[in-house]
Design an enzyme around this catalytic site. Structure first.
Site, PDB file in Angstrom:
ATOM      1  CG  HIS A   1       8.252   6.606  -2.762  1.00  0.00           C
ATOM      2  ND1 HIS A   1       8.575   7.782  -1.713  1.00  0.00           N
ATOM      3  CD2 HIS A   1       8.143   7.058  -3.902  1.00  0.00           C
ATOM      4  CE1 HIS A   1       8.774   9.080  -2.749  1.00  0.00           C
ATOM      5  NE2 HIS A   1       8.316   8.448  -3.868  1.00  0.00           N
ATOM      6  CE1 TYR A   2       8.512   3.347   5.060  1.00  0.00           C
ATOM      7  CE2 TYR A   2      10.473   2.120   4.559  1.00  0.00           C
ATOM      8  CZ  TYR A   2       9.714   3.057   5.528  1.00  0.00           C
ATOM      9  OH  TYR A   2      10.211   3.353   6.536  1.00  0.00           O
ATOM     10  CB  THR A   3       2.956   2.193   1.100  1.00  0.00           C
ATOM     11  OG1 THR A   3       3.249   0.824   1.929  1.00  0.00           O
ATOM     12  CG2 THR A   3       2.707   2.117  -0.276  1.00  0.00           C
TER      13      THR A   3
ATOM     14  CD  GLU B   1       4.552   5.597  -1.972  1.00  0.00           C
ATOM     15  OE1 GLU B   1       4.970   4.873  -1.288  1.00  0.00           O
ATOM     16  OE2 GLU B   1       4.690   6.997  -1.754  1.00  0.00           O
TER      17      GLU B   1
ATOM     18  CG  HIS C   1      10.632   9.764  -0.298  1.00  0.00           C
ATOM     19  ND1 HIS C   1       9.426   9.822   0.318  1.00  0.00           N
ATOM     20  CD2 HIS C   1      10.992  11.086  -0.548  1.00  0.00           C
ATOM     21  CE1 HIS C   1       8.851  10.886   0.484  1.00  0.00           C
ATOM     22  NE2 HIS C   1       9.766  11.750  -0.233  1.00  0.00           N
TER      23      HIS C   1
ATOM     24  CG  ASP D   1      10.055   6.160   1.947  1.00  0.00           C
ATOM     25  OD1 ASP D   1      10.398   7.325   2.406  1.00  0.00           O
ATOM     26  OD2 ASP D   1       9.465   6.306   0.947  1.00  0.00           O
TER      27      ASP D   1
END
Ligand SMILES: [Zn+2]
Length: 259
Positions: A34-36, A99, A141, A151
């Site tokens: 993921h990215y945040t 993340e 994700h 993401d």
């Protein structure tokens, strides 16, 4: 209350209360990236540990490469949300989530710094060495929630991860690829060619029914595929390059040793 980190690469344990036992026992067989998606990575970490927000991940990797562990790998963290992959909808029960600090598409989507990516690669290799996770189950994700999520996005270096032994990836066919069958398909098209394309996406694991209509859901699944596997142009159009890359990916998966 703290816990002993699973990896020697963890710089700091910041425990999140948002976790519980996994559905089928402690083992995970998916690695989900993921990215945040928040302007501040510190605020993202606080949210991932906030009992009211109810979200979490096993790990977070900051821009400077610092690795935080929030949830022990044996427990179910809350990062996938409403999701689907290859028939399963409880991806949290099967996955380890990382993340990666990046504000994401809503906040300018900066490049991932090299030292952050080095830390992500090291952490992924470490997780894969300790868990039985097949290459094709290292996922974005966006793969498992294509209607909601982008993401970690088209800037994420999946090729570099693959070269480091992480995940399944094939060199994307060039955009100008005109090999057969290269009839471009796009939203509004219908018929046998669309049905065949939908079956191929579903065979890989994407949540896409076969109805022969290149509908809005087909477009978001094609977009998700492009974010991960053909990032040069992300437009939801199944051009010749996208179709060829998808077939090559299915062929590459068929060549993997059976686990
Ligand atoms: Zn995510």
């Amino acid at each position: 209350m703290s816990f002993k980190p699973n990896s020697s690469l963890v710089d700091r344990v910041v425990r999140s209360p948002n976790c519980e036992a996994r559905r089928d026992g402690p083992r995970a067989d998916i690695l989900l990236l993921h990215y945040t998606g928040m302007q501040s990575s510190q605020a993202a970490l606080e949210r991932l540990c906030d009992p009211i927000a109810k979200v979490s991940a096993h790990y977070m990797v900051f821009e400077d490469g610092e690795v935080i562990q929030m949830v022990p790998e044996a427990l179910r963290a809350h990062h996938a949300g409403v999701s689907f992959w290859a028939g399963d909808t409880d991806i949290n029960s099967r996955s380890i989530g990382i993340e990666i600090a990046n504000p994401g598409h809503d906040w300018g989507y900066p490049d991932y710094p090299d030292h952050q990516m080095s830390a992500v690669i090291e952490l992924c290799r470490d997780i894969l060495a300790r868990n039985v996770i097949p290459p094709e189950l290292v996922l974005a994700h966006s793969d498992i929630a294509p209607t909601r999520k982008q993401d970690p996005g088209e800037k994420f270096p999946w090729a570099k991860l693959y070269e480091s032994g992480i995940g399944l990836w094939v060199k994307p066919a060039p955009l100008a690829f005109e090999g057969a069958p290269s009839k471009w398909l796009r939203q509004g098209d219908n018929g046998e060619a669309v049905a065949t394309l939908q079956k191929q996406f579903a065979a890989y694991g994407y949540g896409l029914p076969t109805n022969g209509d290149y509908d809005a859901l087909t477009k978001v699944v094609v977009t998700a595929f492009q974010l991960h596997f053909r990032p040069e142009r992300v437009d939801g159009v199944a051009d010749g390059s996208t179709q060829t890359t998808l077939r090559a990916l299915l062929a590459a998966r068929a060549m993997l040793p059976k686990s």
